[in-house]
Design a protein around this motif. Sequence first.
Motif, PDB file in Angstrom:
ATOM      1  N   ARG A   2       0.951  -1.226   0.127  1.00 61.07           N
ATOM      2  CA  ARG A   2      -0.076  -0.096  -0.037  1.00 61.07           C
ATOM      3  C   ARG A   2       0.884   1.376   0.020  1.00 61.07           C
ATOM      4  O   ARG A   2       0.736   2.031  -0.804  1.00 61.07           O
ATOM      5  CB  ARG A   2      -0.916   0.034   1.380  1.00 61.07           C
ATOM      6  CG  ARG A   2      -1.697   1.299   1.269  1.00 61.07           C
ATOM      7  CD  ARG A   2      -2.845   1.178   2.586  1.00 61.07           C
ATOM      8  NE  ARG A   2      -2.196   1.004   3.679  1.00 61.07           N
ATOM      9  CZ  ARG A   2      -1.618   2.006   4.511  1.00 61.07           C
ATOM     10  NH1 ARG A   2      -1.628   3.319   3.766  1.00 61.07           N
ATOM     11  NH2 ARG A   2      -1.119   1.895   5.581  1.00 61.07           N
TER      12      ARG A   2
ATOM     13  N   TYR B 214      -1.180   4.611  -1.659  1.00 68.39           N
ATOM     14  CA  TYR B 214      -2.833   4.490  -1.132  1.00 68.39           C
ATOM     15  C   TYR B 214      -2.712   5.011   0.298  1.00 68.39           C
ATOM     16  O   TYR B 214      -2.141   4.638   1.313  1.00 68.39           O
ATOM     17  CB  TYR B 214      -3.232   3.055  -1.442  1.00 68.39           C
ATOM     18  CG  TYR B 214      -3.494   2.901  -2.924  1.00 68.39           C
ATOM     19  CD1 TYR B 214      -2.562   3.105  -3.798  1.00 68.39           C
ATOM     20  CD2 TYR B 214      -4.809   2.622  -3.537  1.00 68.39           C
ATOM     21  CE1 TYR B 214      -3.048   2.853  -5.225  1.00 68.39           C
ATOM     22  CE2 TYR B 214      -5.131   2.428  -4.685  1.00 68.39           C
ATOM     23  CZ  TYR B 214      -4.258   2.422  -5.733  1.00 68.39           C
ATOM     24  OH  TYR B 214      -4.541   2.023  -6.890  1.00 68.39           O
TER      25      TYR B 214
ATOM     26  N   SER C  16      -7.864   2.214  -0.364  1.00 72.70           N
ATOM     27  CA  SER C  16      -7.383   0.525  -0.533  1.00 72.70           C
ATOM     28  C   SER C  16      -8.523  -0.063  -0.067  1.00 72.70           C
ATOM     29  O   SER C  16      -9.322  -0.917  -1.043  1.00 72.70           O
ATOM     30  CB  SER C  16      -6.440   0.117   0.421  1.00 72.70           C
ATOM     31  OG  SER C  16      -5.058   0.815   0.161  1.00 72.70           O
TER      32      SER C  16
ATOM     33  N   TYR D 202     -11.093  -2.221  -2.700  1.00 74.99           N
ATOM     34  CA  TYR D 202     -11.275  -3.543  -2.599  1.00 74.99           C
ATOM     35  C   TYR D 202     -12.599  -3.971  -2.195  1.00 74.99           C
ATOM     36  O   TYR D 202     -13.036  -5.060  -2.244  1.00 74.99           O
ATOM     37  CB  TYR D 202     -10.174  -4.161  -1.710  1.00 74.99           C
ATOM     38  CG  TYR D 202      -9.998  -5.582  -1.454  1.00 74.99           C
ATOM     39  CD1 TYR D 202      -9.837  -6.253  -2.805  1.00 74.99           C
ATOM     40  CD2 TYR D 202     -10.190  -6.428  -0.597  1.00 74.99           C
ATOM     41  CE1 TYR D 202      -9.842  -7.731  -2.763  1.00 74.99           C
ATOM     42  CE2 TYR D 202     -10.037  -7.809  -0.496  1.00 74.99           C
ATOM     43  CZ  TYR D 202      -9.801  -8.368  -1.732  1.00 74.99           C
ATOM     44  OH  TYR D 202      -9.983  -9.794  -1.650  1.00 74.99           O
TER      45      TYR D 202
ATOM     46  N   LEU E 292      -5.315  -7.960  -3.019  1.00 73.39           N
ATOM     47  CA  LEU E 292      -5.252  -6.555  -2.795  1.00 73.39           C
ATOM     48  C   LEU E 292      -3.618  -6.125  -3.529  1.00 73.39           C
ATOM     49  O   LEU E 292      -3.759  -4.900  -4.056  1.00 73.39           O
ATOM     50  CB  LEU E 292      -4.993  -6.320  -1.227  1.00 73.39           C
ATOM     51  CG  LEU E 292      -6.247  -5.925  -0.648  1.00 73.39           C
ATOM     52  CD1 LEU E 292      -6.320  -6.332   0.854  1.00 73.39           C
ATOM     53  CD2 LEU E 292      -6.700  -4.535  -0.852  1.00 73.39           C
TER      54      LEU E 292
ATOM     55  N   TYR F 184      -3.371  -2.778  -6.114  1.00 76.20           N
ATOM     56  CA  TYR F 184      -2.136  -2.074  -5.956  1.00 76.20           C
ATOM     57  C   TYR F 184      -1.229  -2.262  -7.241  1.00 76.20           C
ATOM     58  O   TYR F 184      -0.436  -1.490  -7.587  1.00 76.20           O
ATOM     59  CB  TYR F 184      -1.134  -2.302  -4.855  1.00 76.20           C
ATOM     60  CG  TYR F 184      -1.686  -2.098  -3.425  1.00 76.20           C
ATOM     61  CD1 TYR F 184      -2.564  -0.981  -3.239  1.00 76.20           C
ATOM     62  CD2 TYR F 184      -1.787  -3.194  -2.416  1.00 76.20           C
ATOM     63  CE1 TYR F 184      -3.049  -0.670  -2.116  1.00 76.20           C
ATOM     64  CE2 TYR F 184      -2.338  -2.878  -1.404  1.00 76.20           C
ATOM     65  CZ  TYR F 184      -3.156  -1.748  -1.024  1.00 76.20           C
ATOM     66  OH  TYR F 184      -3.788  -1.724   0.104  1.00 76.20           O
TER      67      TYR F 184
END
Length: 70
Positions: free
Chosen positions: A7, A12, A17, A21, A46, A51
């Motif tokens: 992240r 982010y 995030s 998601y 994720l 990302y």
Amino acid sequence: MILRYARCLRGYTQAESAATYGIEERTLRRWENREFDPKWNDVISLVEDVYLLNILEVIGKINDDNEHND
């Protein structure tokens, strides 16, 4: 560690995030703080889908950083 590292690499926030998601921000925060363990599929999704990073490359970078900090 993987989730927070990835992240931060992408810049982010936890809120961005989580929203991308489709989970609550507190869920992501708990995963990153190791209060709850996410399913491995969630970690991969994720990192790779949100990302846009390769999971194996992220793990490699974490290992490299840890070696340099020892």
